[in-house]
Scaffold this motif. Structure first.
Motif, PDB file in Angstrom:
ATOM      1  N   ASN A   1       0.974   0.902   0.104  1.00 38.64           N
ATOM      2  CA  ASN A   1       0.197   2.079  -0.323  1.00 38.64           C
ATOM      3  C   ASN A   1      -0.344   1.893  -1.741  1.00 38.64           C
ATOM      4  O   ASN A   1      -1.496   2.237  -2.018  1.00 38.64           O
ATOM      5  CB  ASN A   1       1.057   3.344  -0.248  1.00 38.64           C
ATOM      6  N   ARG A   2       0.481   1.341  -2.639  1.00 39.57           N
ATOM      7  CA  ARG A   2      -0.001   1.099  -4.008  1.00 39.57           C
ATOM      8  C   ARG A   2      -1.144   0.088  -4.009  1.00 39.57           C
ATOM      9  O   ARG A   2      -2.121   0.248  -4.749  1.00 39.57           O
ATOM     10  CB  ARG A   2       1.144   0.625  -4.901  1.00 39.57           C
ATOM     11  N   ALA A   3      -1.026  -0.950  -3.194  1.00 38.35           N
ATOM     12  CA  ALA A   3      -2.089  -1.958  -3.120  1.00 38.35           C
ATOM     13  C   ALA A   3      -3.392  -1.331  -2.626  1.00 38.35           C
ATOM     14  O   ALA A   3      -4.473  -1.635  -3.142  1.00 38.35           O
ATOM     15  CB  ALA A   3      -1.669  -3.106  -2.204  1.00 38.35           C
ATOM     16  N   ALA A   4      -3.292  -0.431  -1.658  1.00 36.62           N
ATOM     17  CA  ALA A   4      -4.488   0.242  -1.141  1.00 36.62           C
ATOM     18  C   ALA A   4      -5.119   1.135  -2.203  1.00 36.62           C
ATOM     19  O   ALA A   4      -6.349   1.204  -2.321  1.00 36.62           O
ATOM     20  CB  ALA A   4      -4.138   1.061   0.100  1.00 36.62           C
TER      21      ALA A   4
ATOM     22  N   ALA B   1      -9.372   2.088  -6.204  1.00 35.37           N
ATOM     23  CA  ALA B   1      -9.746   2.349  -7.599  1.00 35.37           C
ATOM     24  C   ALA B   1     -10.764   1.326  -8.094  1.00 35.37           C
ATOM     25  O   ALA B   1     -11.645   1.655  -8.877  1.00 35.37           O
ATOM     26  CB  ALA B   1      -8.511   2.335  -8.487  1.00 35.37           C
ATOM     27  N   LYS B   2     -10.644   0.095  -7.635  1.00 34.28           N
ATOM     28  CA  LYS B   2     -11.611  -0.943  -8.044  1.00 34.28           C
ATOM     29  C   LYS B   2     -12.985  -0.670  -7.461  1.00 34.28           C
ATOM     30  O   LYS B   2     -13.993  -0.973  -8.071  1.00 34.28           O
ATOM     31  CB  LYS B   2     -11.133  -2.327  -7.600  1.00 34.28           C
ATOM     32  N   LYS B   3     -13.018  -0.097  -6.264  1.00 32.24           N
ATOM     33  CA  LYS B   3     -14.300   0.208  -5.622  1.00 32.24           C
ATOM     34  C   LYS B   3     -14.947   1.444  -6.222  1.00 32.24           C
ATOM     35  O   LYS B   3     -16.153   1.576  -6.229  1.00 32.24           O
ATOM     36  CB  LYS B   3     -14.108   0.417  -4.120  1.00 32.24           C
ATOM     37  N   ALA B   4     -14.157   2.371  -6.734  1.00 35.14           N
ATOM     38  CA  ALA B   4     -14.670   3.640  -7.249  1.00 35.14           C
ATOM     39  C   ALA B   4     -15.690   3.466  -8.364  1.00 35.14           C
ATOM     40  O   ALA B   4     -16.735   4.107  -8.327  1.00 35.14           O
ATOM     41  CB  ALA B   4     -13.517   4.526  -7.701  1.00 35.14           C
ATOM     42  N   PRO B   5     -15.482   2.611  -9.379  1.00 39.83           N
ATOM     43  CA  PRO B   5     -16.496   2.466 -10.424  1.00 39.83           C
ATOM     44  C   PRO B   5     -17.845   2.009  -9.873  1.00 39.83           C
ATOM     45  O   PRO B   5     -18.876   2.448 -10.338  1.00 39.83           O
ATOM     46  CB  PRO B   5     -15.905   1.415 -11.358  1.00 39.83           C
ATOM     47  N   ALA B   6     -17.845   1.170  -8.870  1.00 43.47           N
ATOM     48  CA  ALA B   6     -19.105   0.723  -8.270  1.00 43.47           C
ATOM     49  C   ALA B   6     -19.817   1.898  -7.619  1.00 43.47           C
ATOM     50  O   ALA B   6     -21.034   2.015  -7.689  1.00 43.47           O
ATOM     51  CB  ALA B   6     -18.846  -0.376  -7.246  1.00 43.47           C
ATOM     52  N   ALA B   7     -19.071   2.794  -7.017  1.00 46.52           N
ATOM     53  CA  ALA B   7     -19.660   3.971  -6.388  1.00 46.52           C
ATOM     54  C   ALA B   7     -20.253   4.909  -7.433  1.00 46.52           C
ATOM     55  O   ALA B   7     -21.256   5.548  -7.195  1.00 46.52           O
ATOM     56  CB  ALA B   7     -18.615   4.694  -5.552  1.00 46.52           C
ATOM     57  N   LYS B   8     -19.631   4.982  -8.606  1.00 47.69           N
ATOM     58  CA  LYS B   8     -20.137   5.853  -9.660  1.00 47.69           C
ATOM     59  C   LYS B   8     -21.450   5.332 -10.234  1.00 47.69           C
ATOM     60  O   LYS B   8     -22.256   6.087 -10.702  1.00 47.69           O
ATOM     61  CB  LYS B   8     -19.101   5.992 -10.783  1.00 47.69           C
TER      62      LYS B   8
END
Length: 139
Positions: free
Chosen positions: A106-109, A114-121
């Motif tokens: 779950n932590r790895a997911a 979180a790494k993908k979120a900045p790209a979405a922003k």
């Protein structure tokens, strides 16, 4: 889909108290999934459980071993470790180790998300920049 061997079936049965565990065939072994996330690996008749920086010290302290595969002539350790020897055949002892593996999964997911979120922003900013450009009028 290949038929589960008796060790895979036995391991899934041991893990029943954890909740609905699924085994899926992969790369000559089996992935163990809980809540859609892989938390375990069975390969060559050995169970390995997902670890991370939080849980790996517990596995190391118990003398557990990482899953290591060969790639381009080099050993590549993975984040999957054997459970303690006294827990391999005892569902009651295995359960806390399996829970640690699920938590690590779950932590790895969450880290991956979180790494993908900045790209979405960044995407909305690109849309704003495109909207600010004046359209070219052709006569």
């Amino acid at each position: 889909m290949p038929r589960m061997d008796s060790f895979v079936e036995y391991t899934v049965e041991l893990l029943e108290p954890l909740g609905p565990v699924q085994a899926r065939s992969m790369f000559g072994g089996w992935g163990l999934y809980f809540g859609g996330r892989m938390f375990g690996l069975i390969i060559q008749g050995q169970l390995y459980l997902k670890t991370d920086d939080v849980t790996r010290p517990d596995f190391e302290a118990e003398g557990c071993r990482p899953f290591i595969y060969q790639s381009r002539g080099k050993e590549q350790p993975m984040s999957y470790w054997t459970p303690p020897a006294d827990a391999e055949d005892d569902g009651r002892r295995l359960l806390p180790w399996a829970r640690r593996a699920v938590e690590a999964s779950n932590r790895a997911a969450m880290k991956k998300a979180a790494k993908k979120a900045p790209a979405a922003k960044k995407a909305p900013a690109a849309k704003k920049a495109a909207a600010k450009k004046k359209p070219v009028r052709r006569s």
